[in-house]
Design a protein around this motif. Structure first.
Motif, PDB file in Angstrom:
ATOM      1  N   THR A   5       0.839  -1.193   0.000  1.00 33.54           N
ATOM      2  CA  THR A   5       0.000   0.000   0.000  1.00 33.54           C
ATOM      3  C   THR A   5       0.882   1.252   0.000  1.00 33.54           C
ATOM      4  O   THR A   5       1.875   1.327   0.739  1.00 33.54           O
ATOM      5  N   ALA A   6       0.532   2.217  -0.841  1.00 35.89           N
ATOM      6  CA  ALA A   6       1.306   3.477  -0.885  1.00 35.89           C
ATOM      7  C   ALA A   6       1.170   4.231   0.415  1.00 35.89           C
ATOM      8  O   ALA A   6       0.125   4.197   1.084  1.00 35.89           O
ATOM      9  N   CYS A   7       2.259   4.921   0.789  1.00 32.93           N
ATOM     10  CA  CYS A   7       2.251   5.690   2.039  1.00 32.93           C
ATOM     11  C   CYS A   7       1.239   6.826   1.947  1.00 32.93           C
ATOM     12  O   CYS A   7       1.274   7.624   1.003  1.00 32.93           O
ATOM     13  N   PRO A   8       0.321   6.923   2.920  1.00 33.98           N
ATOM     14  CA  PRO A   8      -0.624   8.043   2.890  1.00 33.98           C
ATOM     15  C   PRO A   8       0.084   9.358   3.218  1.00 33.98           C
ATOM     16  O   PRO A   8       0.978   9.405   4.068  1.00 33.98           O
ATOM     17  N   ILE A   9      -0.293  10.433   2.534  1.00 35.54           N
ATOM     18  CA  ILE A   9       0.328  11.747   2.722  1.00 35.54           C
ATOM     19  C   ILE A   9      -0.741  12.735   3.175  1.00 35.54           C
ATOM     20  O   ILE A   9      -1.780  12.890   2.523  1.00 35.54           O
ATOM     21  N   VAL A  10      -0.489  13.386   4.296  1.00 34.91           N
ATOM     22  CA  VAL A  10      -1.370  14.431   4.807  1.00 34.91           C
ATOM     23  C   VAL A  10      -0.528  15.695   4.986  1.00 34.91           C
ATOM     24  O   VAL A  10       0.501  15.665   5.679  1.00 34.91           O
ATOM     25  N   LEU A  11      -0.934  16.800   4.356  1.00 32.40           N
ATOM     26  CA  LEU A  11      -0.156  18.049   4.366  1.00 32.40           C
ATOM     27  C   LEU A  11      -0.785  19.074   5.285  1.00 32.40           C
ATOM     28  O   LEU A  11      -2.014  19.180   5.367  1.00 32.40           O
ATOM     29  N   THR A  12       0.061  19.830   5.936  1.00 30.55           N
ATOM     30  CA  THR A  12      -0.407  21.015   6.646  1.00 30.55           C
ATOM     31  C   THR A  12      -0.534  22.158   5.643  1.00 30.55           C
ATOM     32  O   THR A  12      -0.056  22.080   4.504  1.00 30.55           O
ATOM     33  N   ARG A  35       9.901  16.540  -7.331  1.00 29.74           N
ATOM     34  CA  ARG A  35       9.635  15.984  -6.002  1.00 29.74           C
ATOM     35  C   ARG A  35       8.412  16.651  -5.365  1.00 29.74           C
ATOM     36  O   ARG A  35       7.595  15.977  -4.723  1.00 29.74           O
ATOM     37  N   ALA A  36       8.295  17.969  -5.553  1.00 32.45           N
ATOM     38  CA  ALA A  36       7.138  18.662  -4.993  1.00 32.45           C
ATOM     39  C   ALA A  36       5.849  18.201  -5.670  1.00 32.45           C
ATOM     40  O   ALA A  36       4.810  18.016  -5.014  1.00 32.45           O
ATOM     41  N   GLN A  37       5.895  17.979  -6.976  1.00 36.29           N
ATOM     42  CA  GLN A  37       4.696  17.513  -7.676  1.00 36.29           C
ATOM     43  C   GLN A  37       4.303  16.109  -7.238  1.00 36.29           C
ATOM     44  O   GLN A  37       3.111  15.799  -7.101  1.00 36.29           O
ATOM     45  N   ILE A  38       5.276  15.259  -6.992  1.00 37.07           N
ATOM     46  CA  ILE A  38       4.972  13.907  -6.511  1.00 37.07           C
ATOM     47  C   ILE A  38       4.216  13.963  -5.195  1.00 37.07           C
ATOM     48  O   ILE A  38       3.197  13.290  -4.996  1.00 37.07           O
ATOM     49  N   VAL A  39       4.694  14.787  -4.265  1.00 33.04           N
ATOM     50  CA  VAL A  39       4.061  14.860  -2.947  1.00 33.04           C
ATOM     51  C   VAL A  39       2.667  15.473  -3.056  1.00 33.04           C
ATOM     52  O   VAL A  39       1.713  15.025  -2.389  1.00 33.04           O
ATOM     53  N   LEU A  40       2.490  16.486  -3.897  1.00 29.78           N
ATOM     54  CA  LEU A  40       1.165  17.100  -4.049  1.00 29.78           C
ATOM     55  C   LEU A  40       0.167  16.099  -4.631  1.00 29.78           C
ATOM     56  O   LEU A  40      -0.996  16.032  -4.203  1.00 29.78           O
ATOM     57  N   HIS A  41       0.599  15.334  -5.608  1.00 30.82           N
ATOM     58  CA  HIS A  41      -0.285  14.302  -6.169  1.00 30.82           C
ATOM     59  C   HIS A  41      -0.626  13.255  -5.109  1.00 30.82           C
ATOM     60  O   HIS A  41      -1.784  12.804  -5.001  1.00 30.82           O
ATOM     61  N   ALA A  42       0.381  12.869  -4.326  1.00 35.14           N
ATOM     62  CA  ALA A  42       0.138  11.852  -3.296  1.00 35.14           C
ATOM     63  C   ALA A  42      -0.822  12.362  -2.233  1.00 35.14           C
ATOM     64  O   ALA A  42      -1.625  11.589  -1.680  1.00 35.14           O
ATOM     65  N   ALA A  43      -0.752  13.661  -1.921  1.00 36.93           N
ATOM     66  CA  ALA A  43      -1.658  14.223  -0.918  1.00 36.93           C
ATOM     67  C   ALA A  43      -3.104  14.204  -1.394  1.00 36.93           C
ATOM     68  O   ALA A  43      -4.035  14.270  -0.570  1.00 36.93           O
ATOM     69  N   ARG A  44      -3.319  14.104  -2.696  1.00 40.71           N
ATOM     70  CA  ARG A  44      -4.673  14.027  -3.229  1.00 40.71           C
ATOM     71  C   ARG A  44      -5.200  12.578  -3.239  1.00 40.71           C
ATOM     72  O   ARG A  44      -6.299  12.329  -3.737  1.00 40.71           O
TER      73      ARG A  44
END
Length: 389
Positions: A5-12, A35-44
């Motif tokens: 399972t992919a790591c869940p990402i929650v952003l402040t 790298r920033a785009q990867i994290v933003l996509h993952a947060a969605r």
């Protein structure tokens, strides 16, 4: 096999703001943007495979940076420290190379006028500082401290025993003070000198005007049409220039300029008019002061220090004349030179503003202190003896 399972990402809110700036900023590095785009996509809530398709990156790359952010947050998106190749040169070797570059080759027994990077590299090897070093490596070391031993500037060392007193008198006049007292509204400061040997060079082929992708073209060959001197007086605080052309320089041409200026208003009825001049033969020494005062009692001649024409503001105006009027030199005769100079004088006076002179007496003290640090004791004593003699 179960799928990881992919790591869940929650952003402040703060993290989201910084990631968006990195992902869409025009000056962001390419890898930081990815790298920033990867994290933003993952947060969605998107999967790694979906993110890989959206960003056109490898799936392992997406998985790596998603996992790093989940473990360490924003700092984890930076590159990790890498050992890299061990340094070939020690800090001591680098320091010795810089120290050698800051010495004159003649002082080290090398028959060179200036150091170049290849010469420095060869000398470091000859001295045993290092077994081998390239010129580009030496150049990189010197660039760190902006050391450029292959460049040089000419200058004239101060030899006027009353340099500070004379220079301070001129600088005070620029600040509208004289002998500690402020100048009145009816007192003026003029900076004057002569620009010698302005030639009339008639080109053997007409000068061609600039065109598309082509600079102005001036023929190399010319016929000499004589030379003249341009004498001028510049009002330091009013930015007005009064000049005249003469066949040569000397006492008579300079006094003709003084006559031209001092018979005009507001100088004719002024309380005092200070004339700042250098130590040229046209206005040198006590005789020139007495000569000027005898002809015009309200005129005060003030000399700059010896070899310090840079204190005289008229030199700035002459540099403007050289760049805008005289160069390139293409005149049929001296009459055309005179007409051009007088026409430019009128044009300049119509729009000119006083020069923003920023060199003060405090700057003068700093300059003299720096020069003292570079003055060898034996040479200083020899100069003092020569001046006394």
């Amino acid at each position: 096999m179960p799928v990881a399972t992919a790591c869940p990402i929650v952003l402040t809110a703060a993290e989201r703001h910084q990631l968006k700036k990195a992902a869409y900023g025009h000056k962001t590095a390419y890898r930081a943007r990815n790298r920033a785009q990867i994290v933003l996509h993952a947060a969605r809530g998107r999967s790694n495979a979906h993110i890989a398709r959206e960003t056109r990156l490898h799936l392992d790359t997406v998985r790596t940076w998603r996992g790093r952010f989940a473990d360490g947050g924003l700092p984890a998106l930076a590159d990790r420290k890498r050992p890299g190749r061990p340094a070939r040169f020690t800090p001591v070797q680098v320091a010795e190379a810089k120290a050698l570059a800051c010495q004159l080759p003649a002082e080290t027994g090398i028959p060179l006028a200036r150091w170049s990077c290849p010469e420095l590299a060869a000398e470091l090897i000859a001295r045993g500082v290092t077994d081998s070093v390239s010129a580009s490596t030496v150049r990189r070391w010197l660039r760190q401290d902006a050391i450029k031993p292959w460049q040089y500037r000419s200058w004239i060392f101060i030899r006027d025993p009353d340099f500070r007193g004379r220079a301070q008198r001129v600088l005070d006049l620029y600040a509208r003070t004289y002998e500690g007292e402020p100048l009145g509204a009816d007192e003026y400061v003029l900076s004057s000198d002569e620009k010698t040997s302005i030639q009339a060079r008639c080109r053997c082929h007409p000068t061609l005007a600039p065109g598309q992708a082509r600079a102005m073209r001036v023929n190399h060959e010319y016929r000499r049409g004589g030379a003249l001197a341009y004498l001028a007086a510049y009002d330091v605080h009013q930015a007005d220039v009064l000049g005249r052309c003469e066949a040569t320089t000397g006492i008579v041409p300079f006094m003709a300029l003084v006559e031209q200026v001092m018979t005009q208003e507001p100088y004719a009825s002024a309380k005092r008019v200070f004339w700042i001049v250098d130590n040229g033969s046209s206005h040198r020494g006590k005789r020139s002061i007495d000569r000027l005062a005898a002809r015009f009692p309200n005129a005060v001649l003030v000399h700059t220090p010896v070899h310090a024409s840079w204190v005289n503001q008229i030199e700035i105006f002459f540099s403007i004349v050289q760049r805008k009027v005289v160069t390139p030199n293409d005149f049929t005769d001296l009459d055309q030179v005179r007409a051009r100079l007088h026409a430019f004088e009128d044009r300049y006076n119509a729009t000119a503003q006083p020069f923003q002179w920023k060199f003060t007496t405090s700057d003068l003290d700093d300059l003299l202190a720096r020069l003292d640090r570079h003055t060898p004791t034996d040479r200083h004593q020899e100069s003092s003896v020569a001046l006394t003699a």
